[in-house]
Enzyme design. Structure first.
Site, PDB file in Angstrom:
ATOM      1  N   CYS A   1      50.573  33.484  29.805  1.00  0.00           N
ATOM      2  CA  CYS A   1      52.026  33.594  29.543  1.00  0.00           C
ATOM      3  C   CYS A   1      52.862  32.939  30.622  1.00  0.00           C
ATOM      4  CB  CYS A   1      52.415  35.084  29.418  1.00  0.00           C
ATOM      5  SG  CYS A   1      52.536  35.906  31.026  1.00  0.00           S
TER       6      CYS A   1
ATOM      7  N   HIS B   1      39.057  49.457  45.304  1.00  0.00           N
ATOM      8  CA  HIS B   1      40.285  48.772  45.729  1.00  0.00           C
ATOM      9  C   HIS B   1      40.445  47.396  45.096  1.00  0.00           C
ATOM     10  CE1 HIS B   1      40.083  51.431  49.599  1.00  0.00           C
ATOM     11  NE2 HIS B   1      40.521  52.088  48.566  1.00  0.00           N
TER      12      HIS B   1
END
Ligand code: BV8
Ligand code: ZN
Length: 254
Positions: free
Chosen positions: A158, A126
């Site tokens: 970014c 998970h």
């Protein structure tokens, strides 16, 4: 000890013998193994935050609807577990790994405590609370800052919005993790299922897969779970107390 004590003793010695004889082990762990490290379990009474249920926040819909709120929850969980350390249950599994020819640890936990205890072959089904994935370029960064300065955190590469690098309800488990888990079940003699309520799929079906493949399955939990009747042995108790009793520590030659 009363008769329950004798049964417990019998389960324990049977489990110890089975593990002793096994050379290939697969383990599935859930939030229960970290409970004794002070990490709130997912569904226990301590699994609540500002009256939101965990299942209602751990979804892509909740995140895209209100990324700030979901990040506040994850920041709160990071803060809640930043001082958590592995307990004897985590260390026992790391030691057991050294004793077995083949050993795979599949965890539903995102706290990183197994790795901290020295476990090497960990599959995080998970994801991991200490990793942030950019929703634009996909870059994954390890980030241990508590608290996070800005919510949502922005991608260092970014500038895109970061998300917790975890698998939410309704999202797919990475295929390579599923493949490696199924292969490890196939190659195992015995499966340990530790501290999981057995309600979240596909993790909850792994015990059944092991039984259908003819493997011996040993469960350790505070209480019986919906899958207990499927398994060969269920040992009731705290994993931090039981796991160290299930193997003989190798003597460290100085
Ligand atoms: C998937 C990361 C295919 C995030 C988690 C309807 C619509 C959409 C999906 C579904 C649907 N119906 C069913 C599904 C599938 C869904 C699911 O299973 N839902 C459940 C709630 C019914 N599963 C998924 O969505 C999975 N993906 O199926 O993809 C798909 C895609 C689209 C549509 C359909 C299918 C993804 C699931 C992953 C979710 N992410 N975590 C985060 O943490 O923020 S799950 C979350 O639950 C945690 O990872 C946690 O580890 C995990 C399981 O819980 P447990 O570990 O078992 O913890 P819990 O608190 O429940 O129990 C603790 C246990 O320990 C107890 O038994 C207790 O007795 C015991 N214990 C306590 N102390 C101790 C102890 N034992 C021993 N010693 C102690 N000291
Ligand atoms: Zn990015």
């Amino acid at each position: 000890m009363g008769d329950t004590g004798d049964t417990e003793e019998k389960e324990l010695s049977e489990a110890r013998e089975i593990l002793e004889r096994s050379s290939s082990v697969i383990v599935l762990s859930g939030a229960g193994i970290s409970a004794e490290s002070g990490v709130p379990t997912f569904r226990g009474t301590d699994g609540l935050w500002r009256n939101f249920r965990s299942e209602n926040l751990a979804t892509p819909e909740a995140f895209w609807d209100n990324p700030g709120l979901v990040w506040e929850w994850y920041d709160w969980r990071r803060r809640a577990i930043k001082d958590a350390r592995p307990n004897p249950g985590h260390f026992a599994l790391a030691e057991l790994e050294n004793q077995k020819r083949k050993f795979t640890l599949v965890t539903q936990n995102i706290d990183g405590l197994h790795q901290m205890a020295g476990s090497r072959s960990v599959l995080e089904m998970h994801g991991n609370l200490w990793e942030i994935k950019c929703t634009k370029c996909g870059l994954v960064t390890k980030d241990y800052r508590v608290p996070l300065e800005e919510l949502p955190p922005l991608c260092p590469s970014c500038g895109g919005m970061g998300r917790p690098n975890v698998v939410w309800f309704g999202e797919l488990i990475p295929m390579d993790v599923i493949d490696k888990t199924l292969k490890a079940i196939e190659e195992s003699d015995v499966m340990l299922i530790i501290g999981t309520s057995g309600v979240v799929e596909p993790a909850a079906s792994m015990g059944l897969v092991a039984k259908q493949a003819g493997k011996t399955v040993i469960e350790i939990n505070l209480e019986h779970t919906p899958n207990s009747s499927l398994f060969d042995i269920t040992i009731l108790g705290k994993s931090g107390e039981i796991l160290p009793l299930l193997y003989t520590p190798s003597v460290a030659y100085s």
